[in-house]
Scaffold this motif. Sequence first.
Motif, mmCIF file in Angstrom:
data_model
loop_
_atom_site.group_PDB
_atom_site.id
_atom_site.type_symbol
_atom_site.label_atom_id
_atom_site.label_comp_id
_atom_site.label_asym_id
_atom_site.label_seq_id
_atom_site.Cartn_x
_atom_site.Cartn_y
_atom_site.Cartn_z
ATOM 1 N N GLU A 173 0.810 -1.223 0.000
ATOM 2 C CA GLU A 173 0.000 0.000 0.000
ATOM 3 C C GLU A 173 0.841 1.270 0.000
ATOM 4 O O GLU A 173 0.316 2.367 0.034
ATOM 5 N N SER A 195 -2.854 -3.629 4.731
ATOM 6 C CA SER A 195 -4.199 -4.071 4.350
ATOM 7 C C SER A 195 -4.059 -5.562 4.053
ATOM 8 O O SER A 195 -2.943 -6.049 3.888
ATOM 9 N N GLN A 197 -4.496 -6.957 1.393
ATOM 10 C CA GLN A 197 -4.543 -6.977 -0.071
ATOM 11 C C GLN A 197 -4.098 -8.312 -0.689
ATOM 12 O O GLN A 197 -4.835 -8.932 -1.449
ATOM 13 N N LYS A 200 -6.357 -11.339 0.240
ATOM 14 C CA LYS A 200 -7.691 -11.441 -0.362
ATOM 15 C C LYS A 200 -7.574 -11.869 -1.817
ATOM 16 O O LYS A 200 -8.422 -12.586 -2.325
ATOM 17 N N ARG A 219 -0.486 1.312 9.397
ATOM 18 C CA ARG A 219 0.425 2.038 8.504
ATOM 19 C C ARG A 219 1.235 3.034 9.329
ATOM 20 O O ARG A 219 0.670 3.854 10.049
ATOM 21 N N GLN A 233 -10.705 -1.404 8.215
ATOM 22 C CA GLN A 233 -11.282 -1.412 6.871
ATOM 23 C C GLN A 233 -12.424 -2.426 6.795
ATOM 24 O O GLN A 233 -12.366 -3.464 7.441
ATOM 25 N N ASP A 235 -13.015 -4.745 4.193
ATOM 26 C CA ASP A 235 -12.176 -5.148 3.075
ATOM 27 C C ASP A 235 -12.905 -6.223 2.273
ATOM 28 O O ASP A 235 -13.444 -7.162 2.857
ATOM 29 N N HIS A 445 -2.544 3.409 -6.955
ATOM 30 C CA HIS A 445 -3.319 2.609 -5.992
ATOM 31 C C HIS A 445 -2.388 1.552 -5.377
ATOM 32 O O HIS A 445 -1.924 1.737 -4.274
ATOM 33 N N HIS A 446 -2.122 0.481 -6.056
ATOM 34 C CA HIS A 446 -1.059 -0.445 -5.679
ATOM 35 C C HIS A 446 -0.668 -1.251 -6.906
ATOM 36 O O HIS A 446 -1.381 -1.225 -7.913
ATOM 37 N N GLY A 482 -11.782 2.680 -1.611
ATOM 38 C CA GLY A 482 -11.057 2.658 -2.870
ATOM 39 C C GLY A 482 -10.722 1.229 -3.235
ATOM 40 O O GLY A 482 -10.579 0.373 -2.355
ATOM 41 N N GLY A 483 -10.632 0.987 -4.518
ATOM 42 C CA GLY A 483 -10.274 -0.360 -4.943
ATOM 43 C C GLY A 483 -9.971 -0.385 -6.417
ATOM 44 O O GLY A 483 -9.845 0.666 -7.062
ATOM 45 N N SER A 484 -9.843 -1.603 -6.932
ATOM 46 C CA SER A 484 -9.503 -1.734 -8.343
ATOM 47 C C SER A 484 -9.806 -3.136 -8.835
ATOM 48 O O SER A 484 -9.983 -4.060 -8.043
ATOM 49 N N ARG A 486 -8.004 -6.157 -10.499
ATOM 50 C CA ARG A 486 -6.589 -6.522 -10.376
ATOM 51 C C ARG A 486 -6.049 -7.084 -11.688
ATOM 52 O O ARG A 486 -6.805 -7.536 -12.542
ATOM 53 N N GLY A 527 -11.651 -5.702 -6.203
ATOM 54 C CA GLY A 527 -12.217 -5.480 -4.877
ATOM 55 C C GLY A 527 -12.162 -4.032 -4.455
ATOM 56 O O GLY A 527 -11.885 -3.130 -5.268
ATOM 57 N N ILE A 528 -12.414 -3.854 -3.199
ATOM 58 C CA ILE A 528 -12.496 -2.499 -2.644
ATOM 59 C C ILE A 528 -12.298 -2.594 -1.137
ATOM 60 O O ILE A 528 -12.527 -3.659 -0.550
ATOM 61 N N ALA A 529 -11.855 -1.514 -0.529
ATOM 62 C CA ALA A 529 -11.836 -1.453 0.932
ATOM 63 C C ALA A 529 -12.408 -0.106 1.354
ATOM 64 O O ALA A 529 -12.084 0.924 0.766
#
Length: 584
Positions: A173, A195, A197, A200, A219, A233, A235, A445-446, A482-484, A486, A527-529
């Motif tokens: 992140e 997270s 991330q 998941k 963080r 979160q 998540d 984002h990541h 926020g999410g994306s 992948r 996904g999203i968190a």
Amino acid sequence: MYRTHTCGELGLGNKGEKVTLSGWVQRSRDLGGMTFTDLRDRYGITQLVFNMETNGSLCETARGLGREYVIQVSGIVAERSNKNPRLSTGEIEIIVEELKVLNASEIPPFTIEENTDGGDELRMKYRYLDLRRSNVRANIILRHKMAQATRSFLDGHGFIEVETPVLIKSTPEGARDFVVPSRLHNGDFYALPQSPQTFKQLLMVAGFDKYFQIVKCFRDEDLRADRQPEFTQIDCEMSFVEQDDILEVFEGLTKHLFKEVKGIDFEEKFPRISYSEAMNYYGSDKPDIRFGMRFTELSAIVRGKGFVVFDSAEYVGAICAEGCASYTRKQLDELTDYVKRPQIGAKGLVYARVESDGSVKSSVDKFYSPDELNEIAKEVNASPGDLILILAGDHKKTLTALGELRLEMGRRLGYRDHNSYAPLWVIDFPLLEWDEETQRYYAMHHPFTSPKSEDIEYMGSDPGRVRANAYDLVINGTEIGGGSIRIHDSSVQSLMFKTLGFTPEEAQYQFGFLLNAFRYGAPPHGGIAFGFDRLAAIFGGSDSIRDFIAFPKNNQARDTMIETPAKIKQEQLDELGIEIKKVE
Ligand code: ASP
């Protein structure tokens, strides 16, 4: 039995009943031969009455009770002559027959009232007392309701709650990790998850299809107002989905929460605007759209009239503040000082007032004719009585500064009401962000976020132009989630790592487990968190997430109640093989 009822439950329907209550003494008042005591628990406050004439010794004991004593009383429910409509139990009182002190209390360091005399620091040190205050308790209960509503919605939509580990390896992140030294493997460290991330995504490879978790993330970021080193979160991750599928489910979750917890219905779909629109019209990737005041770019029409500030600017933009033409010199100076603050960084502020007769008076009259000023007013859609505020300079910085000015004007004009909610999706984020200092691209984002397929061709030639399948949920100017979608294709992932400056070895060292997993049939997934603390604060109408966390850290990342971070014993250091360096 300590109680037959709680302190929030009795009413006229119980008149004449003998009841037993337990709770804390909120306060006592002695009036002539009577003592009135407010007894409090989580559920409410009930008035107790002790009568000197009928039960002198009991009344004496009652007079000895201090604030926050824990007591048990038994007595008869009676109708109050002096009713209190603000209390749910305000129509009755208890004529006390028996009183037992269960536990005495020292005088609390601040009053346990909604409007307490305790300052922030004191309240945090004695957070367990602060949590007794009804407004603080209400925040925690609100959060609980939101968590329950989230679970029931996601469970109802086929999501499975899976716990992921806390002692892990660095997550992507982009913040600094908190690390935990290993005793069994001296010199090795776990990282706490920024997270879940990677886990998941692994759960998607494992075929779980829909995952969620209400989960702590950590963080180690620089201190900023209203940041917590550990936060929560909601998540989520889903398989076989495209961006629209995700937005639909999580718009559904958001609407469900508003309905269940706040009783608010959102009939319409949430607006969706692109990152570039958000920047160009609001100067922010998390615009507060409770009000309009969108930017108008004036660069083309103001250039070439001899005003060097505008002529030399990359960008000139304006907002129109309705009804503010009457702003005084002092108010305008305040606004100028506001935009010139180092955090905002504008060089100055140009304004133009539209008078009641439609003429325009401005701080740059010298350079612009009345017609030209009228044209500006027309361009920004200003009417008589409106104030036009103009900033000029470097493109990106000026958009951001104008965005801050817009928010400030929104605040001054009362447009940013805590009780109104304006959610939206910001989509089409850039995939990468250029960092001047390190002279390289970072994932916005990541690094697992997929580029838009139509933009992949620019990855080599013009990486900054590539847009991502990434999205944020924004409410009232705050990023809530926020999410994306992948990357699930190893060649695209390699390209992404390469663009980010990772060697294949580095990528393998840091994320090898995920890359390996992707070799065994990874489904398309995304996904999203949601930032749960912040969502709770928004629902509670507050700017501070701390108010919605039972035991928060202060703005120095310390917990002053348990006094941590703290030194550990030399033995512990020895076991861990750690030596503390003296910092000069
Ligand atoms: N892990 C991401 C974050 O914490 C959210 C996501 O991409 O689902 O921001």
